[in-house]
Design a protein around this motif. Structure first.
Motif, PDB file in Angstrom:
ATOM      1  N   GLU A  87       0.813  -1.200   0.000  1.00 40.79           N
ATOM      2  CA  GLU A  87       0.000   0.000   0.000  1.00 40.79           C
ATOM      3  C   GLU A  87       0.857   1.265   0.000  1.00 40.79           C
ATOM      4  OE1 GLU A  87      -0.522  -2.663   1.989  1.00 40.79           O
ATOM      5  OE2 GLU A  87      -2.353  -3.374   1.022  1.00 40.79           O
ATOM      6  N   GLU A  88       1.920   1.283   0.831  1.00 39.38           N
ATOM      7  CA  GLU A  88       2.829   2.433   0.867  1.00 39.38           C
ATOM      8  C   GLU A  88       3.508   2.631  -0.491  1.00 39.38           C
ATOM      9  OE1 GLU A  88       4.741   2.776   5.270  1.00 39.38           O
ATOM     10  OE2 GLU A  88       5.218   0.945   4.161  1.00 39.38           O
ATOM     11  N   LYS A  91       1.056   3.976  -3.162  1.00 38.44           N
ATOM     12  CA  LYS A  91       0.799   5.408  -2.974  1.00 38.44           C
ATOM     13  C   LYS A  91       1.977   6.233  -3.503  1.00 38.44           C
ATOM     14  CE  LYS A  91      -0.121   8.927   0.474  1.00 38.44           C
ATOM     15  NZ  LYS A  91      -0.213   9.290   1.871  1.00 38.44           N
ATOM     16  N   ARG A  92       3.200   5.820  -3.147  1.00 46.63           N
ATOM     17  CA  ARG A  92       4.388   6.547  -3.607  1.00 46.63           C
ATOM     18  C   ARG A  92       4.532   6.445  -5.124  1.00 46.63           C
ATOM     19  NH1 ARG A  92       7.043  10.802  -4.116  1.00 46.63           N
ATOM     20  NH2 ARG A  92       9.284  10.579  -4.283  1.00 46.63           N
ATOM     21  N   GLU A  94       2.163   6.375  -7.316  1.00 45.98           N
ATOM     22  CA  GLU A  94       1.270   7.384  -7.909  1.00 45.98           C
ATOM     23  C   GLU A  94       1.876   8.778  -7.814  1.00 45.98           C
ATOM     24  OE1 GLU A  94      -2.526   7.006  -5.999  1.00 45.98           O
ATOM     25  OE2 GLU A  94      -2.782   4.937  -6.700  1.00 45.98           O
ATOM     26  N   GLU A  95       2.518   9.086  -6.669  1.00 43.32           N
ATOM     27  CA  GLU A  95       3.153  10.393  -6.496  1.00 43.32           C
ATOM     28  C   GLU A  95       4.297  10.592  -7.484  1.00 43.32           C
ATOM     29  OE1 GLU A  95       2.274  10.590  -1.687  1.00 43.32           O
ATOM     30  OE2 GLU A  95       4.315  10.256  -2.396  1.00 43.32           O
TER      31      GLU A  95
END
Length: 104
Positions: A87-88, A91-92, A94-95
């Motif tokens: 999950e982490e 998210k990263r 996508e950033e």
């Protein structure tokens, strides 16, 4: 002598920091490229962390054996951001992808 057991399941994930990162057959920069061109922000599962720090182009880091879409190979640590959960890393990813597209 019993066969060597390769540890799996480090439960770590990596995000590719640079476009066109190479996935290598062995943990060294002079080795043949197994799969070329992993794209920036790709999420990989870390299978094995190398046992010692190596130096590539005056940068010291570990080599990591990773799995990317059922392709397994080695990436130098300089090219990864490492996370403890999928999950982490997602998210990263996508950033990083957004930042990359904004810079074009």
């Amino acid at each position: 002598m019993p066969p060597t057991v390769i540890p799996t399941g480090l439960n770590q994930w990596g995000v590719i920091k640079y476009d066109y990162t190479r996935l290598r057959e062995e943990p060294n920069d002079s080795n043949d490229v197994k799969y070329d061109m992993l794209r920036i922000s790709s999420v990989v599962e870390i299978i094995i962390k190398g046992q010692e720090i190596n130096s590539v182009n005056n940068i010291s880091d570990y080599w990591y054996c990773v799995d990317y879409e059922k392709k397994r190979g080695w990436i130098f640590g300089q090219f990864l951001e490492i996370y403890n959960t999928y999950e982490e890393s997602a998210k990263r990813s996508e950033e990083i992808f957004s930042e990359y597209n904004e810079s074009k």
